[in-house]
Scaffold this active site. Structure first.
Site, PDB file in Angstrom:
ATOM      1  N   LEU A 102       0.847  -1.193   0.000  1.00  9.46           N
ATOM      2  CA  LEU A 102       0.000   0.000   0.000  1.00  9.46           C
ATOM      3  C   LEU A 102       0.876   1.235   0.000  1.00  9.46           C
ATOM      4  O   LEU A 102       0.404   2.338  -0.252  1.00  9.46           O
ATOM      5  CB  LEU A 102      -0.931  -0.004   1.207  1.00  9.46           C
ATOM      6  CG  LEU A 102      -1.939  -1.156   1.183  1.00  9.46           C
ATOM      7  CD1 LEU A 102      -2.826  -1.080   2.407  1.00  9.46           C
ATOM      8  CD2 LEU A 102      -2.778  -1.134  -0.055  1.00  9.46           C
ATOM      9  N   VAL A 149      -0.645   3.480   8.030  1.00 11.44           N
ATOM     10  CA  VAL A 149      -0.264   3.811   6.663  1.00 11.44           C
ATOM     11  C   VAL A 149      -0.436   2.608   5.743  1.00 11.44           C
ATOM     12  O   VAL A 149      -0.920   2.739   4.612  1.00 11.44           O
ATOM     13  CB  VAL A 149       1.193   4.324   6.631  1.00 11.44           C
ATOM     14  CG1 VAL A 149       1.715   4.415   5.202  1.00 11.44           C
ATOM     15  CG2 VAL A 149       1.286   5.696   7.304  1.00 11.44           C
ATOM     16  N   GLU A 150      -0.049   1.432   6.230  1.00  9.97           N
ATOM     17  CA  GLU A 150      -0.073   0.243   5.377  1.00  9.97           C
ATOM     18  C   GLU A 150      -1.483  -0.256   5.096  1.00  9.97           C
ATOM     19  O   GLU A 150      -1.804  -0.582   3.940  1.00  9.97           O
ATOM     20  CB  GLU A 150       0.740  -0.883   6.024  1.00  9.97           C
ATOM     21  CG  GLU A 150       2.243  -0.629   6.072  1.00  9.97           C
ATOM     22  CD  GLU A 150       2.894  -0.714   4.704  1.00  9.97           C
ATOM     23  OE1 GLU A 150       2.293  -1.324   3.802  1.00  9.97           O
ATOM     24  OE2 GLU A 150       3.991  -0.161   4.540  1.00  9.97           O
ATOM     25  N   THR A 151      -2.313  -0.352   6.122  1.00  9.58           N
ATOM     26  CA  THR A 151      -3.603  -1.033   5.947  1.00  9.58           C
ATOM     27  C   THR A 151      -4.771  -0.336   6.643  1.00  9.58           C
ATOM     28  O   THR A 151      -5.804  -0.950   6.872  1.00  9.58           O
ATOM     29  CB  THR A 151      -3.532  -2.483   6.475  1.00  9.58           C
ATOM     30  OG1 THR A 151      -3.247  -2.454   7.882  1.00  9.58           O
ATOM     31  CG2 THR A 151      -2.462  -3.281   5.755  1.00  9.58           C
TER      32      THR A 151
END
Length: 373
Positions: free
Chosen positions: A10, A166-168
């Site tokens: 992501l 931030v990632e998921t």
């Protein structure tokens, strides 16, 4: 996280398409770009780079060379995976038989390179009320476990939370592709990166054997990153941790394991307990921008005295560290300058973009209630 990264996929949000619209009047002229000084081989004594773990193996040509018929490459893969990672050949063959080719994954990988958003547009994706409030709620829910991991590792709880945010989006958007489909598609249908993705596919089979799950079960990004922290299989195997002592490393649904694994990833890549991440700096008006010989290099090897000789000064009250690299970003009020220290560099090992690292750090500050730059 892609290598060198759990990489994470992501984090590709740092690349976005530019929308072109017809308009009657020509667009305004852009201001001239800032002067840039590319550093020659510096005479100053540089600081040593941050030690890093060994590079992870990639698949050999017998597996990745598109000139070899695919059926033979698959059989070579079965043998190589068994020799390299101790996988069971029959289990690997059975897994490959379940894998489905996904053309939309190839299409996504083949999209033309897209323009990178400037910091003034990238920052609001992650520094917004929804993401900040979500991070504070997530931290409140798991505070005891996060604080315990932070005390053990030295990686602040808010940094761990920010990575997941931030990632998921705190686990809400961990991807929709079976990792088996994604990795097999890229291993045998995307020659440009086949050595890497074939190795990750082999690591997935090894991981499934070690952790006792069906290799067809995990779902993640279109590049095979999995779980709340978007770990690639090799990152999961190498740096995943059992955070609650239940004998498993479940990065898909066990918060303790997720937190411990993200923190361990940082520790292995050089995180320093209690050390600063970055400091805001100003540049003399007549000084050109300073870049290292390799503009993509983010190693904090430059003594602050050297950077000061190039016209940079830390703002009052900003933290100092022994070595730094200049990070220049195009913000709302114009060009921003930062000194990125060792811990900033470590965040970039999760994702190589300096904007990603800055977003993680500033989101972590916002979650913790620290004043925003």
């Amino acid at each position: 996280m892609l290598p060198s990264a759990p990489s994470s996929l992501l984090a590709l949000l740092s690349r976005v398409p530019i929308a072109l619209a017809a308009c009657a009047a020509p667009p305004p002229k852009s201001p001239p770009p800032p002067q840039v000084e590319v550093a020659p081989a510096p005479r100053v004594a540089l600081l040593p780079p941050v030690p890093q773990p060994p590079e992870r193996p990639v698949a050999p040509a017998s597996v990745a060379d598109p000139a070899i018929p695919e059926a033979q490459r698959r059989e070579n893969f079965v043998s190589w995976a068994a020799q390299s990672f101790g996988t069971d050949p029959d289990a690997v063959r059975a897994g490959l038989a379940q894998a489905q080719f996904k053309q939309n994954i190839i299409d996504a990988m083949n999209r033309p390179a897209e323009a990178v958003k400037p910091w003034r547009d990238y920052r609001p994706i992650f520094l917004n009320p929804q993401r900040i409030d979500g991070g504070r709620a997530f931290y409140a829910t798991y505070r005891a476990d996060l604080d315990r991991i932070a005390a053990q590792t030295g990686v602040p709880a808010e940094i761990i939370v920010a990575i997941i945010g931030v990632e998921t989006q705190y686990g809400a958007n961990a991807g929709k592709y079976r990792a088996l489909d994604a990795l097999s598609t890229l291993a045998f249908g995307y020659p440009k990166r086949a050595p890497f993705f074939a190795a990750e596919l082999a690591q997935l089979f090894a991981l499934a054997k070690e952790e006792g799950f069906d290799p067809a079960a995990p779902v993640g990004s279109y590049a095979g990153a999995m779980g709340w922290g978007q770990f690639m299989p090799s990152s999961w195997r190498n740096w995943g941790r059992d955070g609650d002592g239940d004998g498993r490393r479940d990065l898909m649904s066990d918060p303790d394991d997720v937190f411990a694994s993200i923190a361990n990833y940082f520790v292995v890549h050089g995180w320093q307990r209690g050390a600063p991440v970055a400091g805001r700096a100003d540049k003399a008006a007549d000084a050109p921008d300073f870049l290292p010989p390799d503009p993509k290099a983010l190693d904090p090897v430059y003594p602050l005295a050297f950077l000061e000789s190039k016209g940079y000064r830390l703002r009052a009250g900003e933290p100092r560290a022994d070595g730094a690299v200049v990070v220049a970003l195009d913000g709302d009020a114009g060009r921003e300058y930062w000194f990125g220290y060792r811990n900033f560099y470590v965040i970039t090992r999760y994702n190589r973009s300096p904007m990603y690292a800055m977003a993680v750090w500033q989101l972590a500050q916002a979650i913790s209630g620290a004043p925003q730059p």
